[in-house]
Every structure is written in C-alpha cells, then in structure tokens.
Design an enzyme around this catalytic site. Structure first.
Site, PDB file in Angstrom:
ATOM      1  N   ARG A   1       0.822  -1.209   0.000  1.00  0.00           N
ATOM      2  CA  ARG A   1       0.000   0.000   0.000  1.00  0.00           C
ATOM      3  C   ARG A   1       0.859   1.262   0.000  1.00  0.00           C
ATOM      4  NH1 ARG A   1       0.894   2.290   4.737  1.00  0.00           N
ATOM      5  NH2 ARG A   1       1.243   1.024   6.589  1.00  0.00           N
ATOM      6  N   GLY A   2       0.218   2.385  -0.256  1.00  0.00           N
ATOM      7  CA  GLY A   2       0.864   3.662  -0.069  1.00  0.00           C
ATOM      8  C   GLY A   2       0.863   4.033   1.405  1.00  0.00           C
TER       9      GLY A   2
ATOM     10  N   CYS B   1       2.368   8.179  10.484  1.00  0.00           N
ATOM     11  CA  CYS B   1       2.451   8.914   9.215  1.00  0.00           C
ATOM     12  C   CYS B   1       3.878   9.361   8.916  1.00  0.00           C
ATOM     13  CB  CYS B   1       1.549  10.148   9.203  1.00  0.00           C
ATOM     14  SG  CYS B   1      -0.127   9.858   9.696  1.00  0.00           S
TER      15      CYS B   1
ATOM     16  N   ALA C   1      -6.635   6.380   9.555  1.00  0.00           N
ATOM     17  CA  ALA C   1      -5.539   6.292   8.584  1.00  0.00           C
ATOM     18  C   ALA C   1      -6.051   5.702   7.279  1.00  0.00           C
ATOM     19  CB  ALA C   1      -4.408   5.445   9.138  1.00  0.00           C
TER      20      ALA C   1
ATOM     21  N   GLY D   1      -4.520   4.019   3.428  1.00  0.00           N
ATOM     22  CA  GLY D   1      -3.451   3.611   2.523  1.00  0.00           C
ATOM     23  C   GLY D   1      -3.960   2.512   1.615  1.00  0.00           C
TER      24      GLY D   1
END
Length: 258
Positions: free
Chosen positions: A84-85, A187, A156, A158
């Site tokens: 994931r990002g 982060c 969050a 992602g």
C-alpha cells in the site's frame, strides 16, 4: 475469460470477519483482488480488526518504527512491509479496519475520488459515533480538529491499485490502546497525535472492544456504499457470525480456485 458478475457493478458485498491476523487478511485481500480484477466476483468490503501489528507502506522509512526489535518481539508484534501507499501504521484491537476490493473502472471512479469516498465514510462514521472529524489538506485520512491548533489523527488511509482494483484501505481508532502508537512515528511525522472515538468522548480508559468495532463497522459500510453510489449487501456486523462470513468468502473464491 473476463465477465461481469450477475449482480452488476453497483453491488458492494460487506462482510464482518471479527478479529483476523494481519497476514491472513493480507493474503485474503490479494485473492479477492485478483478475482475482482478478473470480473468473477462483485466488489467486496472486508470489515475486521487485527491483533497488534506494524505495517510499512512501500515507501515508508523503517526508522519511523521507534520500538526496539526486542520489545516488539517480546510483545509478539510483527513488522511487515506491504504494497500500500503511506507510511508506518499500527493496527490493533479496538480499531476498525476496512478493506475495499473495488474495480474502479466499473464505477467510473478515479483514484482521487475513491480516496475522497473513503475519507467521507470515515468522517460520517465518526459523526455517527458522536465525534466531529474532517479532512486535513495534504494529510490523507481523518482528523479531529483538522484545521485547528491541535489536529489529532483518528483514521488512517493507505490503498493499493492493481489491474484497476483496490485493496488495503482504512483504519479507524475506536477504543484502541492509544499508548501503542508510541511504538511509531505515525504517518512518518513525529508531531502527529493519535486519538480515538473513545478518547474524544472522554472515555480514554475504555478497554479495546470488538463489539465497539462492530458498531463502527455498522456505520462505515453503508456510508462507504453511499459515497460510491453503490448498493450494500450483507449482514449487519452487529448480527453477523464472523466464522460464517469467512466461510462465505471462501465459497465465493472456490470457483475461482477450481
């Protein structure tokens, strides 16, 4: 041969899986994403919580894990780098995790609007649980006091897109143990303060509760479907049997594996 599921692209099948080990959910996502990209299953939304684990996005800096390996090992907390990002993330009991397996082109949705839909669903879920939250420019996810002097991260985000299909997703702090965020620079930013629904309601001492996570899931799923103009299908997390839901996922994938 690729084909569209009989249910049509508007359907989102939501499934409450309860507590799932991260590696198990990770592999399940990949299997579902491959089947969805092939057009053999409808869009899916997995709703669950994890045992404690740290995950690093594909470009995340390992130095943002602050805890020593010996401490993590003693606590049984694994550190995994995933596709994931985003940066380093903590998952644990008392946190809602949602993994949308969505073929974006079927909905005519680009990546940025898809991220916005996830953020909007997080915001709506917080509101349903009594907490005002919003977006923060330049910082994906969901924040309390986003534009104020003391922004606090409550959700969050992602995701990963492969063959036009999303996986990974969001994490919303419901009544998670906030002290565990001291294991990381959330982060990748040392200044980030993490919060939760319970903390914002003055109940920081609440112990992590799977039942509270299920209530959050019950609010998140319809909000996400609404922001994607989708039709939600599936039992309410408040009524679903996680074991039966997992069996239904495996049954869905069985023809693909055959």
């Amino acid at each position: 041969m690729e084909g569209r599921p009989a249910e049509g692209p508007a359907v989102i099948e939501a499934r409450w899986l309860g507590r799932v080990e991260y590696r198990d959910a990770w592999q399940l996502q990949k299997r579902l994403a491959a089947a969805r990209a092939d057009g053999t299953i409808p869009d899916q939304l997995l709703l669950l919580e994890h045992a404690p684990v740290l995950t690093l996005g594909r470009g995340a800096d390992e130095s943002h894990v602050l805890a020593a390996p010996a401490e993590l090992a003693a606590r049984g907390i694994e550190v995994l780098r995933v596709e994931r990002g985003g940066e380093v993330t903590y998952h644990g009991p008392g946190q809602l995790v949602a993994y949308p397996i969505v073929r974006l082109a079927d909905r005519g949705v680009l990546l940025r609007p898809f991220v916005r839909a996830l953020e909007a669903a997080l915001i709506d879920t917080c509101a349903a649980l009594g907490v005002s939250a919003g977006r923060r420019d330049g910082h994906p996810g969901c924040w309390v006091d986003a534009d104020g002097i003391a922004p606090r991260k409550i959700g969050a985000l992602g995701i990963r897109i492969e063959r036009g299909t999303s996986y990974h997703g969001i994490a919303l702090n419901v009544d998670v143990a906030l002290d565990d965020f001291g294991l990381i620079d959330a982060c990748g930013m040392p200044s980030v303060v993490s919060t939760s629904i319970a903390a914002e309601l003055g109940r920081r001492a609440d112990r992590p509760s799977t039942a509270a996570v299920a209530r959050a899931a019950d609010a998140f799923a319809p909000a996400f479907a609404r922001h994607l103009d989708g039709t939600l299908r599936g039992a309410s997390p408040l009524l679903a049997d996680p074991a039966a839901e997992r069996r239904s996922v495996e049954a869905l994938l069985a023809p693909v594996a055959a």
